[in-house]
Design a protein around this motif. Structure first.
Motif, PDB file in Angstrom:
ATOM      1  N   LEU A   1       0.828  -1.204   0.000  1.00 37.22           N
ATOM      2  CA  LEU A   1       0.000   0.000   0.000  1.00 37.22           C
ATOM      3  C   LEU A   1       0.860   1.252   0.000  1.00 37.22           C
ATOM      4  O   LEU A   1       0.502   2.262  -0.636  1.00 37.22           O
ATOM      5  CB  LEU A   1      -0.926  -0.004   1.224  1.00 37.22           C
ATOM      6  CG  LEU A   1      -2.023  -1.079   1.229  1.00 37.22           C
ATOM      7  CD1 LEU A   1      -2.805  -1.028   2.528  1.00 37.22           C
ATOM      8  CD2 LEU A   1      -2.961  -0.895   0.040  1.00 37.22           C
ATOM      9  N   LEU A   2       2.006   1.220   0.692  1.00 38.26           N
ATOM     10  CA  LEU A   2       2.912   2.358   0.652  1.00 38.26           C
ATOM     11  C   LEU A   2       3.500   2.527  -0.745  1.00 38.26           C
ATOM     12  O   LEU A   2       3.681   3.660  -1.240  1.00 38.26           O
ATOM     13  CB  LEU A   2       4.045   2.168   1.668  1.00 38.26           C
ATOM     14  CG  LEU A   2       3.714   2.397   3.146  1.00 38.26           C
ATOM     15  CD1 LEU A   2       4.883   1.974   4.028  1.00 38.26           C
ATOM     16  CD2 LEU A   2       3.368   3.866   3.394  1.00 38.26           C
ATOM     17  N   GLY A   3       3.795   1.400  -1.402  1.00 37.88           N
ATOM     18  CA  GLY A   3       4.396   1.471  -2.722  1.00 37.88           C
ATOM     19  C   GLY A   3       3.466   2.060  -3.767  1.00 37.88           C
ATOM     20  O   GLY A   3       3.908   2.790  -4.664  1.00 37.88           O
ATOM     21  N   VAL A   4       2.189   1.752  -3.679  1.00 35.16           N
ATOM     22  CA  VAL A   4       1.229   2.268  -4.666  1.00 35.16           C
ATOM     23  C   VAL A   4       0.670   3.620  -4.259  1.00 35.16           C
ATOM     24  O   VAL A   4      -0.151   4.197  -4.978  1.00 35.16           O
ATOM     25  CB  VAL A   4       0.088   1.269  -4.887  1.00 35.16           C
ATOM     26  CG1 VAL A   4       0.615  -0.050  -5.451  1.00 35.16           C
ATOM     27  CG2 VAL A   4      -0.686   1.027  -3.589  1.00 35.16           C
ATOM     28  N   GLY A   5       1.084   4.118  -3.095  1.00 34.76           N
ATOM     29  CA  GLY A   5       0.659   5.444  -2.674  1.00 34.76           C
ATOM     30  C   GLY A   5      -0.718   5.508  -2.061  1.00 34.76           C
ATOM     31  O   GLY A   5      -1.300   6.601  -1.942  1.00 34.76           O
ATOM     32  N   VAL A   6      -1.262   4.391  -1.645  1.00 30.27           N
ATOM     33  CA  VAL A   6      -2.604   4.399  -1.027  1.00 30.27           C
ATOM     34  C   VAL A   6      -2.545   4.987   0.371  1.00 30.27           C
ATOM     35  O   VAL A   6      -3.459   5.695   0.802  1.00 30.27           O
ATOM     36  CB  VAL A   6      -3.187   2.977  -1.009  1.00 30.27           C
ATOM     37  CG1 VAL A   6      -4.518   2.943  -0.265  1.00 30.27           C
ATOM     38  CG2 VAL A   6      -3.351   2.452  -2.428  1.00 30.27           C
TER      39      VAL A   6
END
Length: 269
Positions: A54-59
């Protein structure tokens, strides 16, 4: 010298009958705890993987990363064990695998309070120390209780026990005449329990121990039996048990008859 009837950790019914319950052994309980610990760490790893994704996709923002870590620990190591134990009535995946169930010290079902205490202390003794404190505690307690059990007042009961055939004593023919005039008063619960257990385990005892225990039980019960017949001690104990059983059945039948009579009158009115 202790005998098979001298058990201090038994659970008794209201009629002083020893219920056949056994605590789960140390190694089986350790295996169940290991399974639960692995499940907890796997869930925590999944939470971490989901957080990283989720951090990687910016959520989600990196500013709440610490909050998510704490939340994941609380959910995996506290909330999930509590929910599992309450929903499955004292059991978890590990306990299901090894055939155990958490119960109170008196044999009753454990509730939310017990599960909460065990899960909260389990964070320290199981997850933070990788089970070291739980192993030390279980190794030095009679029922393999970990620290959370000692505080909550619980232990792990074995639920996969072979069913024992009920003992149905029969009045010895030699004492049939004596039984017609005998008066067997109510005995202390502990004495009645010891007699019942002796009759169940007598065949497994050595002849000398069997004769000695039977004689001791007859001597203790003599104050509640009148008159005292000249009979073999073990036969006398069987006869006493049969008379007590028949007396309790008659008392229950009389109580049921009175209840039906009163109920019938009230219904008629």
């Amino acid at each position: 010298m202790s005998t098979p009837i001298d058990t201090a950790d038994e659970v008794l019914s209201g009629e002083a009958v020893a219920i056949d319950v056994q605590p789960l052994g140390f190694f089986m309980r350790a295996l169940g705890a290991l399974i639960d610990m692995v499940v907890g760490w796997v869930l925590f790893a999944l939470f971490l993987w989901l957080r990283i994704w989720l951090l990687g996709v910016g959520v989600i923002a990196s500013s709440i990363d610490g909050i998510l870590n704490i939340t994941a620990m609380v959910v995996c190591f506290v909330i999930v064990p509590i929910v599992m134990e309450v929903a499955l009535r004292g059991r978890s995946l590990g306990k299901l695998a090894v055939g155990g169930r958490i119960v109170r010290l008196d044999g009753g079902a454990a509730g939310f309070r017990h599960a909460f205490i065990r899960a909260l202390i389990g964070v320290l003794e199981i997850y933070m120390t990788f089970g070291a404190i739980a192993i030390l505690s279980g190794a030095f307690t009679a029922r393999s209780q970990r620290l959370g059990d000692l505080v909550a007042g619980t232990y792990s009961q074995r639920v996969r026990t072979p069913k024992l055939l009920p003992l149905v004593p029969v009045l010895p023919p030699a004492l049939a005449g004596w039984a017609q005039i005998a008066d067997v008063a109510r005995m202390p619960d502990r004495l009645a329990r010891r007699i019942s257990q002796f009759l169940q385990h007598a065949e497994k005892m050595s002849p000398s121990a069997r004769a000695r225990v039977a004689q001791d039980l007859v001597a203790e019960s003599s104050a509640y039996v009148s008159p005292q017949p000249a009979a073999h001690p073990e036969q006398l104990l069987i006869a006493i048990t049969v008379l007590r059983r028949d007396r309790e059945r008659r008392a229950l039948a009389i109580a049921d008859a009175r209840t039906e009579k009163l109920t019938g009158r009230r219904v008629g009115v």
